[in-house]
Structures are given as structure tokens and as C-alpha cells.
Design a protein around this motif. Structure first.
Motif, PDB file in Angstrom:
ATOM      1  N   THR A 119     -21.100 -23.624  15.340  1.00  0.00           N
ATOM      2  CA  THR A 119     -21.286 -22.739  16.451  1.00  0.00           C
ATOM      3  C   THR A 119     -22.063 -21.366  16.013  1.00  0.00           C
ATOM      4  O   THR A 119     -21.891 -20.452  16.914  1.00  0.00           O
ATOM      5  N   GLY A 120     -22.804 -21.139  15.052  1.00  0.00           N
ATOM      6  CA  GLY A 120     -23.650 -20.297  14.885  1.00  0.00           C
ATOM      7  C   GLY A 120     -24.911 -20.309  15.657  1.00  0.00           C
ATOM      8  O   GLY A 120     -25.053 -21.379  16.595  1.00  0.00           O
ATOM      9  N   ILE A 130     -13.571 -22.930  14.310  1.00  0.00           N
ATOM     10  CA  ILE A 130     -12.362 -22.496  14.543  1.00  0.00           C
ATOM     11  C   ILE A 130     -11.897 -22.823  15.888  1.00  0.00           C
ATOM     12  O   ILE A 130     -12.562 -23.513  16.745  1.00  0.00           O
ATOM     13  N   ASP A 142     -13.243 -22.115  19.123  1.00  0.00           N
ATOM     14  CA  ASP A 142     -14.568 -22.527  19.521  1.00  0.00           C
ATOM     15  C   ASP A 142     -14.708 -23.997  19.648  1.00  0.00           C
ATOM     16  O   ASP A 142     -15.956 -24.420  19.781  1.00  0.00           O
ATOM     17  N   ARG A 184     -10.680 -23.354   8.663  1.00  0.00           N
ATOM     18  CA  ARG A 184      -9.815 -22.599   8.215  1.00  0.00           C
ATOM     19  C   ARG A 184      -8.401 -23.207   7.692  1.00  0.00           C
ATOM     20  O   ARG A 184      -7.556 -22.726   6.936  1.00  0.00           O
ATOM     21  N   ARG A 188     -19.486  -7.599  12.490  1.00  0.00           N
ATOM     22  CA  ARG A 188     -18.127  -7.431  12.146  1.00  0.00           C
ATOM     23  C   ARG A 188     -17.366  -8.307  13.462  1.00  0.00           C
ATOM     24  O   ARG A 188     -16.129  -8.450  13.206  1.00  0.00           O
ATOM     25  N   GLU A 189     -17.757  -9.024  14.291  1.00  0.00           N
ATOM     26  CA  GLU A 189     -17.126  -9.790  15.232  1.00  0.00           C
ATOM     27  C   GLU A 189     -17.509 -11.205  15.290  1.00  0.00           C
ATOM     28  O   GLU A 189     -18.877 -11.365  14.950  1.00  0.00           O
ATOM     29  N   HIS A 190     -16.683 -12.034  15.447  1.00  0.00           N
ATOM     30  CA  HIS A 190     -16.789 -13.446  15.641  1.00  0.00           C
ATOM     31  C   HIS A 190     -17.294 -13.780  17.080  1.00  0.00           C
ATOM     32  O   HIS A 190     -16.500 -13.859  18.261  1.00  0.00           O
ATOM     33  N   PRO A 223     -19.148 -17.012  18.980  1.00  0.00           N
ATOM     34  CA  PRO A 223     -20.164 -18.101  18.926  1.00  0.00           C
ATOM     35  C   PRO A 223     -21.322 -18.239  19.760  1.00  0.00           C
ATOM     36  O   PRO A 223     -21.531 -17.480  20.958  1.00  0.00           O
TER      37      PRO A 223
END
Length: 327
Positions: free
Chosen positions: A170-171, A193, A196, A212, A314-316, A318
Motif C-alpha cells: 500500500t506504499g 493493515i 487499507d 500487525r 509521521r502519518e500512515h 496509503p
């Protein structure tokens, strides 16, 4: 002009907006008015100083590599592009010469895309005309991700029915790798996760493993006791690969692009982007056809570019983060 700058090495805290001179094109170069610029982790690695021995920066430094925009001036000898052309592509700081040479030849040097204007080498295969119907924001997410994905797919004969685990699906790069594999009929197993999962499946993933809540290696083998055909690693650091490598069946492949790379003694293969002439044109065509979907996860204005990079760290989010000119 307005530009995001770093005046010294450091983290996102050294990035700030500033007024800097508009860069002018020299022989073989073009000036582009930036409409949209996509963020990449490599932008921050250069600023951090981790590559300062091999790729020392000149300050003030304007970060940014992926872009889409309009050619506003052409330098002497440029015939490939003309004023008014809509273009997209990527570039690296000239001081990062050896790294830029790995991307393609001629190297894709730039003055930095987190600015109102940037200068690029016109001859590089890492810049192309923007296809009709492809929005600038979508185009600005593609170059680094897709030009990294293409060599991965060339490294092995991925085909119909193969089972491939994509770590980091998802990057930014995953947004190109997963749909390109899916388009070949590959059964893609994506790590993501739960929040996503829908995004990963929209990219083309057939299965999703929540990394996770389950150990990746055992969970993959539980689902596929005979192992899988290939593992494409976009996220795990090199020292984490030995633990997951046993999921690959005998005769399969483990392909890695993640940083830091595994040491040569591990036997794992690290692939580097090597754009060929025509690759970016192919990428644009695939995006227009819908094979490479729009993966914009968050948008910022140019004046918010420092906050955009802070979000990258700092944030997730996708998909890709994009900064737009707002004109």
C-alpha cells in the motif's frame, strides 16, 4: 518564486518555504512550471545526510523528484520539447550525480520540484509528454513508483496464476507493482493493515495479510503450504528478509528494493531503477487505460509542502502524497 528549501542537513524540521530565484534552463535543458509534485521517501533521505558522502547536497536545496507541469522555456539545442508542452517525469539534485545515473542515462537532473518552477535535462528518458486525459496530479504519482516497478517485473517471467507476496503493497511503489502484477494474471498476496485492505484490493490484490496481527512468514505458509512463487519486498529492511524468505518455494525468486539493502553475503538480490527510453511513455499509456490507477492518498498546496513531508514521516497514508501549485 516560492519553493520549499533546506539550508542544512536534517529531518523535516529543516524544511521551510522561501523566496528563491527562478531557475533558468541552460543548453539541453527545459524550464517547467510545476502543476503537481509527488513525494518520495528518497527526497527526505537526501536531506537527512545519509548519502552526503556519495551525494553531497548544495544548500539551499529544493527537494522533490516526481512532477507534472508545463514547459515554459527551452534551452539551446532542445528539440524534444517546446514551450507549452505538458510533461511529467522525475529528477534528482545534480549533486546526487551517481545516484541519478542509476536511474537512467542521460541522468535526470533537476533543481527540485517542490517549487513553482524547476529545470530538467531534456534528453532524459525520465521525462515525457503528458498523455491526453491524464490529470497532472495522477501523473505526478507515477514516475518514481512505476519506473521502479518496471525493472522488478522484467527481472522474472511473472505470469498467469503465479502466487506473489508483495510486502509494502500500500506504499507508493506498491501502487504500481500490485496493479502491474495483477494485469499479468498474478495472484497477488498483499501486506496491509485492515484499514487499507479495501485499497489493496482495489489495486488488484487477491489476498491481504495483516502484518500487525500475524507473523508474515508463518501466515503465508499456513495459507500456501507449498510456498509461493516470488516475494517482492518494498518495505522490510534487509536484516528482516531471512525470516520471511522461506515462504518462497525452491526455484522461486525474492526481489528487493527496500532500504537499507541486505548485505551481499545474504544472497538476496536488490534491484535498482533503470529507466529505458520509452518506459515513461508506456507508464503514461497504462495510466490512461486504467491499468495504473490514481493512488493519491492526500493532497497539499505548495505553501503546505513542509507539512506534507511531515505527514509522509509521521502519518500512515496509503498511496501517494501530492503537492499542487493551486493555480
Amino acid at each position: 518564486m516560492k519553493a520549499l528549501t533546506a539550508t542544512r542537513y536534517g529531518g523535516v524540521e529543516v524544511l521551510e518555504m522561501a523566496d528563491v530565484p527562478v531557475p533558468l534552463p541552460g543548453p539541453g535543458q527545459v524550464q517547467v512550471r510545476i502543476a503537481a509534485a509527488g513525494l518520495n521517501p528518497a527526497d527526505l533521505r537526501l536531506v537527512s545526510g545519509v548519502f552526503k558522502e556519495s551525494a553531497p547536497l548544495t544548500f539551499p536545496h529544493v527537494p522533490g523528484s516526481d512532477f507534472a507541469g508545463t514547459v515554459t522555456r527551452v534551452g539551446e539545442g532542445v528539440e524534444r520539447f517546446a514551450t507549452g508542452d505538458e510533461v511529467f517525469g522525475l529528477g534528482l539534485a545534480r549533486s546526487a550525480g551517481s545516484m541519478a545515473s542509476l536511474l537512467c542515462s542521460p541522468p535526470p537532473f533537476t533543481t527540485g520540484t517542490m517549487a513553482e518552477y524547476a529545470v530538467f535535462e531534456a534528453a532524459t528518458p525520465a521525462m515525457a509528454l503528458l498523455p491526453s486525459g491524464l490529470p497532472a496530479e495522477h501523473a505526478a504519482t507515477l514516475p518514481m513508483a512505476a519506473l521502479t516497478a518496471l525493472p522488478l517485473l522484467r527481472a522474472w517471467d511473472f505470469g498467469q496464476g503465479m502466487k506473489v507476496l508483495v510486502v509494502g503493497a500500500t506504499g507508493g511503489v506498491g501502487g504500481a507493482v500490485v496493479p502491474l502484477l495483477a494485469a499479468r494474471g498474478v495472484h497477488v498476496i498483499a501486506t496491509a493493515i485492515p484499514e487499507d485492505e479495501a485499497y489493496a484490493r482495489r489495486l488488484g490484490a487477491a489476498e491481504v495479510i495483516d502484518y500487525r496481527s500475524a507473523e508474515l512468514g508463518p501466515e503465508t505458509l499456513r495459507r500456501h503450504p507449498g510456498g509461493i512463487d516470488a516475494l517482492v519486498n518494498l518495505a522490510l529492511p534487509g536484516d528482516a528478509l531471512p525470516a520471511v524468505a522461506p515462504v518462497v518455494r525452491p526455484g522461486g525468486r525474492l526481489l528487493n528494493i527496500a532500504f537499507p539493502s541486505p548485505g551481499p553475503a545474504t544472497g538476496f538480490e536488490t534491484l535498482y531503477t533503470a529507466a529505458r527510453p520509452g518506459d515513461l511513455e508506456e507508464v503514461g499509456g497504462l495510466a490512461v487505460k486504467g491499468v495504473l490507477p490514481d493512488t493519491v492518498g492526500r493532497r497539499y498546496r505548495l505553501e503546505e509542502a513542509a507539512r506534507a513531508y511531515a505527514g509522509l514521516v509521521r502519518e500512515h497514508v496509503p498511496g501517494k502524497i501530492v503537492v499542487t501549485a493551486g493555480r
